[in-house]
Design a protein around this motif. Structure first.
Motif, short mmCIF file in Angstrom:
data_model
loop_
_atom_site.label_atom_id
_atom_site.label_comp_id
_atom_site.label_asym_id
_atom_site.label_seq_id
_atom_site.Cartn_x
_atom_site.Cartn_y
_atom_site.Cartn_z
N SER A 196 0.83 -1.21 0.00
CA SER A 196 0.00 0.00 0.00
C SER A 196 0.86 1.25 0.00
CB SER A 196 -0.94 -0.01 1.21
OG SER A 196 -0.24 0.15 2.42
N TYR A 197 2.00 1.22 0.70
CA TYR A 197 2.92 2.35 0.73
C TYR A 197 3.53 2.59 -0.65
CZ TYR A 197 7.42 4.69 1.38
OH TYR A 197 8.50 5.51 1.25
N VAL A 198 4.04 1.53 -1.27
CA VAL A 198 4.67 1.67 -2.58
C VAL A 198 3.65 2.12 -3.62
CG1 VAL A 198 5.85 0.44 -4.45
CG2 VAL A 198 6.52 0.05 -2.07
N ASP A 199 2.44 1.56 -3.56
CA ASP A 199 1.39 1.97 -4.49
C ASP A 199 1.04 3.45 -4.31
OD1 ASP A 199 1.26 -0.52 -5.60
OD2 ASP A 199 -0.54 -1.15 -4.51
N SER A 200 1.04 3.93 -3.07
CA SER A 200 0.66 5.32 -2.81
C SER A 200 1.68 6.30 -3.38
CB SER A 200 0.50 5.56 -1.30
OG SER A 200 1.75 5.60 -0.64
N ILE A 201 2.97 5.94 -3.35
CA ILE A 201 3.97 6.84 -3.91
C ILE A 201 4.13 6.64 -5.41
CG2 ILE A 201 5.24 7.13 -1.75
CD1 ILE A 201 7.20 5.04 -2.61
N TYR A 202 3.65 5.49 -5.90
CA TYR A 202 3.77 5.21 -7.34
C TYR A 202 2.93 6.17 -8.16
CZ TYR A 202 3.11 2.84 -11.80
OH TYR A 202 3.05 2.56 -13.14
N TRP A 203 1.65 6.38 -7.76
CA TRP A 203 0.79 7.21 -8.60
C TRP A 203 1.24 8.66 -8.60
CZ3 TRP A 203 -1.47 11.26 -6.22
CH2 TRP A 203 -1.82 11.16 -4.86
N ARG A 204 1.74 9.14 -7.46
CA ARG A 204 2.23 10.51 -7.43
C ARG A 204 3.46 10.66 -8.33
NH1 ARG A 204 4.44 14.06 -2.23
NH2 ARG A 204 5.49 15.65 -3.49
N ALA A 205 4.39 9.73 -8.19
CA ALA A 205 5.61 9.77 -9.00
C ALA A 205 5.28 9.59 -10.48
CB ALA A 205 6.58 8.70 -8.55
N LEU A 206 4.25 8.79 -10.77
CA LEU A 206 3.87 8.55 -12.16
C LEU A 206 3.50 9.84 -12.86
CD1 LEU A 206 3.33 6.23 -14.21
CD2 LEU A 206 0.94 6.29 -13.46
N MET A 207 2.86 10.75 -12.14
CA MET A 207 2.46 12.03 -12.72
C MET A 207 3.62 13.02 -12.78
SD MET A 207 -1.40 12.58 -11.21
CE MET A 207 -0.99 12.25 -9.48
N GLU A 208 4.52 12.95 -11.82
CA GLU A 208 5.61 13.92 -11.73
C GLU A 208 6.86 13.53 -12.52
OE1 GLU A 208 4.77 15.40 -7.12
OE2 GLU A 208 6.48 14.10 -7.60
N ALA A 209 7.14 12.24 -12.55
CA ALA A 209 8.44 11.77 -13.04
C ALA A 209 8.80 12.22 -14.45
CB ALA A 209 8.52 10.25 -12.92
#
Length: 329
Positions: A141-154
């Motif tokens: 759940s932690y990795v998934d939560s940072i994945y979507w944010r990074a997906l938009m920013e990266a």
């Protein structure tokens, strides 16, 4: 002249009450995501009964929740049927690539924020447990939560970094691995390594494999603060990690990073920055409280703090040869 800010003016009761009760809207959204209501509706129009049957919930209670979501502009109601808005269809339906609806990490945070009173007394998190000690469900759940944010920013962040003289790089505390993926896509010849705790790197590897890059990105397991960091690199990238640890522990980390940099290498730091007054931007002040309830000594740093970490860690000759980029978010 009367202030336009209701919290500064005498007539501030409604603004105060709105802040005090904001948790209710948050819990409504998190519960809707927990039962995947937006995905159940998807592109259709469905009644409360149809949605409740698929969700396994009580029809009348579900209708109340759906009506609340309509009032919050998260759903649209036409007669007895509910449909997604453009935004919820894009971001909260689990078949969409921009899906951010896995809110379990935010739900987990609910209990941590309930400990704020005790943290205010003690100055640190209650019952702190290192990420490396977390169970599989929490880690996912932690990795998934940072994945979507990074997906938009990266994509934008990576495109802003000059990689013309970078042949090897380390994504330190890589989290979901999305930055490693974007760096590899931006420059396929780049040797990319990613390092994080064993349980986190396992989840990052799943995202990397899904992108068809299994074996193309080197995965390294370890605690970057305690363990040796293997290899030599032209660039070391750190994203949203320094705030979890105190200033002098980060200085020690910078010492270790200098040791693994090739001559003329660079450290790229992406962090939430707070201003010198420690009162702005609002998102940074809230992040500061999040660190209070989640870490023993973490906090949000000013830009000056980050530059001082680099200066304290490096000799003048190495610092002169090393380029540092701080990306403020």
């Amino acid at each position: 002249m009367k202030s336009k800010n209701p919290l500064i003016s005498d007539d501030s009761i409604h603004a105060i009450l709105q802040i005090a009760s904001a948790f209710r809207e948050s819990k409504i959204l998190l519960t809707a995501c927990e039962f995947n209501l937006f995905s159940i509706i998807e592109n259709d129009q469905k009644t409360a009964k149809e949605i409740a049957i698929e969700a396994g919930t009580n029809e009348k209670a579900t209708e109340r929740l759906l009506n609340a979501l309509v009032s919050m502009n998260l759903l649209v109601k036409n007669g007895m049927e509910y449909s997604n808005t453009k935004g919820t269809r894009r971001f909260l339906v689990d078949t969409r690539p921009e899906y951010i609806g896995n809110m379990m990490f935010f739900t987990n945070q609910w209990d941590k924020w309930n400990e704020l009173s005790n943290s205010l007394k003690t100055g640190k998190a209650v019952k702190y447990e290192c990420i490396s000690q977390k169970d599989e469900q929490w880690t996912k759940s932690y990795v998934d939560s940072i994945y979507w944010r990074a997906l938009m920013e990266a994509p934008d962040i990576v495109s802003s970094i000059n990689l013309s003289h970078v042949d090897s790089m380390l994504d330190l505390a890589c989290g979901s691995g999305i930055y490693s993926i974007e760096f590899k896509k931006a420059k396929p010849s780049l040797k990319v390594s990613a390092m994080d705790f064993p349980n986190v790197i396992k989840e990052a590897g799943k995202h990397i494999e899904r992108e068809g890059l299994k074996g193309e990105i080197e995965l390294l397991s370890g605690d970057m603060y305690k363990d040796a960091i293997p290899g030599k690199y032209d660039m070391v990238f750190l994203s949203h990690v320094l705030g979890e640890y105190p200033f002098w522990q980060n200085v020690q980390l910078m010492h270790k990073i200098y040791d693994i940099l090739n001559p003329g290498g660079q450290i790229v730091i992406q962090e939430t920055i707070i201003d010198d007054s420690k009162t702005s931007p609002e998102s940074a002040t809230i992040s500061s409280i999040s660190f209070l309830v989640n870490t023993p000594e973490g906090d949000v740093f000013t830009e000056t703090d980050l530059w001082m970490m680099l200066k304290e860690a490096g000799s003048s000759s190495l610092a002169d040869a090393t380029r540092h980029l701080i990306l403020q978010l």
